[in-house]
Motif scaffolding. Structure first.
Motif, PDB file in Angstrom:
ATOM      1  N   SER A 151       4.907 -21.325   5.975  1.00  0.00           N
ATOM      2  CA  SER A 151       5.058 -22.498   5.107  1.00  0.00           C
ATOM      3  C   SER A 151       3.844 -22.698   4.216  1.00  0.00           C
ATOM      4  N   ALA A 153       9.947 -22.156   2.649  1.00  0.00           N
ATOM      5  CA  ALA A 153      10.617 -23.167   3.469  1.00  0.00           C
ATOM      6  C   ALA A 153      11.420 -22.497   4.575  1.00  0.00           C
ATOM      7  N   PRO A 154      11.563 -23.166   5.725  1.00  0.00           N
ATOM      8  CA  PRO A 154      12.280 -22.552   6.858  1.00  0.00           C
ATOM      9  C   PRO A 154      13.792 -22.734   6.793  1.00  0.00           C
ATOM     10  N   PHE A 160       6.587 -20.298  11.251  1.00  0.00           N
ATOM     11  CA  PHE A 160       6.503 -21.466  10.376  1.00  0.00           C
ATOM     12  C   PHE A 160       5.667 -22.583  10.985  1.00  0.00           C
TER      13      PHE A 160
END
Length: 381
Positions: free
Chosen positions: A339, A344-345, A381
């Protein structure tokens, strides 16, 4: 310390400061009379590239260059490069630069004489035997970074622009005929590239060392490659003009690429789809996912890593090695998670499916499934 050496493993390597001056001689020695120098856009206007072109031009070999190369080279780059090669009547390639220029240059030399699509030569089984070996143009490789090791590799990584997946194209004749390793060419690397490429070399050595496959020669090369990274990457990062550190990092990069004949693993199988979709720097992505992958693999590699730590002079076994990696990343300005790289996850399911399909996944010490890979990505992340 000045290092000048000629090695014949795994190909002819001309190692030492100032040896770029031999470029024209080595082109002529392998039968190249009209080379196409392939590099990336960033390098195309730099002094080291102009010097290389001047050397070729002075020997009446021309100064043709192709630089339409993305950071993660694609099939579109390859098609354009093959057109430039054929339209210019070239008979060989000087692959010049970091991983992108080296990989695409090799792929252009390979595909210039093939009638089948490039995906028919993916590194699967004996697919490489489909190629016409007589159509492969000779390659002289000149690395300007110290990480990928593509200058001593028999493969090229090309991104499929339709599926956004990285594919490994393999053929024994993708191994350059001659490689010039001149540490002076790496002196101008920005810190972020020194960091990312250096961590790529470490990732190659680390994953090869941890791979469960049997290849004791690669095992030894990987271990010594890690030692060179430990000793000299911080020096090269701190002072880009430290020519001794630059030289040893060029060796470590080549050693990593030789070693990973033994196998890679989850570090690469995670970073390949991330790089293909988000166009991130490959080595830096490897560095970001390295600690979570070490934790993921710990049950299978704890004793191996403890042995490596002892060789590297790191106290504390696996935990000591893990802490060393964290400290090294911090020292080199590596982001602590995906991140932080601006990712973005929201595509973990897609990334995970791509990761377990990546050929590097087969060499991971802990078998990768869709579910445990999703959990691993979440840790990244």
């Amino acid at each position: 310390m000045t290092i000048i050496a000629n090695w014949s493993y795994p190909t002819a390597i001309k190692f030492g400061t100032g040896r770029i001056k031999e470029l024209a001689d080595h082109c002529e020695a392998v039968g190249i009379t009209k080379p196409l120098l392939v590099t990336d856009r960033g390098l195309s206007t730099m002094a080291i590239t102009r010097e290389a072109l001047d050397i070729l031009d002075a020997a009446s070999l021309g100064r043709a260059m192709f630089a339409d190369v993305d950071p993660n080279p694609t099939d579109r780059n390859l098609e354009a490069g093959v057109r430039a090669f054929k339209d210019g009547g070239h008979d060989g390639v000087v692959a010049f630069g970091g991983g992108s220029g080296l990989d695409l240059g090799k792929a252009i030399a390979f595909m210039a004489g093939q009638s089948r699509p490039v995906w028919d030569f993916e590194d699967i089984g004996d697919w490489w035997t489909r190629a016409n070996p007589y159509g492969i143009a000779p390659i002289v490789a000149v690395p300007t970074t110290a990480g990928t090791g593509s200058e001593v590799g028999r493969a090229s990584v090309v991104t499929n622009s339709q599926t956004h997946t990285k594919k490994v194209i393999f053929h024994p004749k993708l191994l350059p005929s001659v490689t010039i390793c001149d540490p002076e060419l790496t002196v101008g690397m920005p810190k972020v590239i020194t960091s990312g490429t250096g961590m790529d070399a470490l990732a190659h050595c680390l994953e090869a060392y941890c791979s469960p496959f049997y290849h004791p020669m690669s095992q030894g090369i990987a271990l010594e490659g890690m030692r060179l990274v430990k000793e000299y990457l911080p020096r090269a990062y701190k002072d880009g003009t430290d020519i001794e550190a630059r030289a040893h990092m060029m060796s470590a990069a080549a050693m990593g690429a030789v070693a990973f004949q033994k196998g890679l693993g989850a570090i690469h199988s995670l970073s390949h789809p991330v790089g293909a979709i988000y166009n991130t720097h490959h080595g830096m992505t490897n560095a970001v996912v390295m600690p979570p992958v070490l934790t993921f693999n710990r049950p299978a590699i704890e004793a191996k890593i403890a042995s490596a730590a002892a060789y590297l002079g790191i106290a504390g076994g696996f935990d000591g090695f893990f802490d060393y990696v964290l400290r090294l990343r911090e020292e080199l300005g590596v982001p602590d998670k995906l991140s932080t790289m601006g990712i973005a996850p929201d595509r973990i399911d897609e990334l995970s499916a791509m990761a377990i399909d990546d050929p590097s996944a087969d060499g991971n010490p802990v078998p990768m499934t869709l579910e445990n890979t999703k959990a691993l990505f979440k840790d990244c992340f």
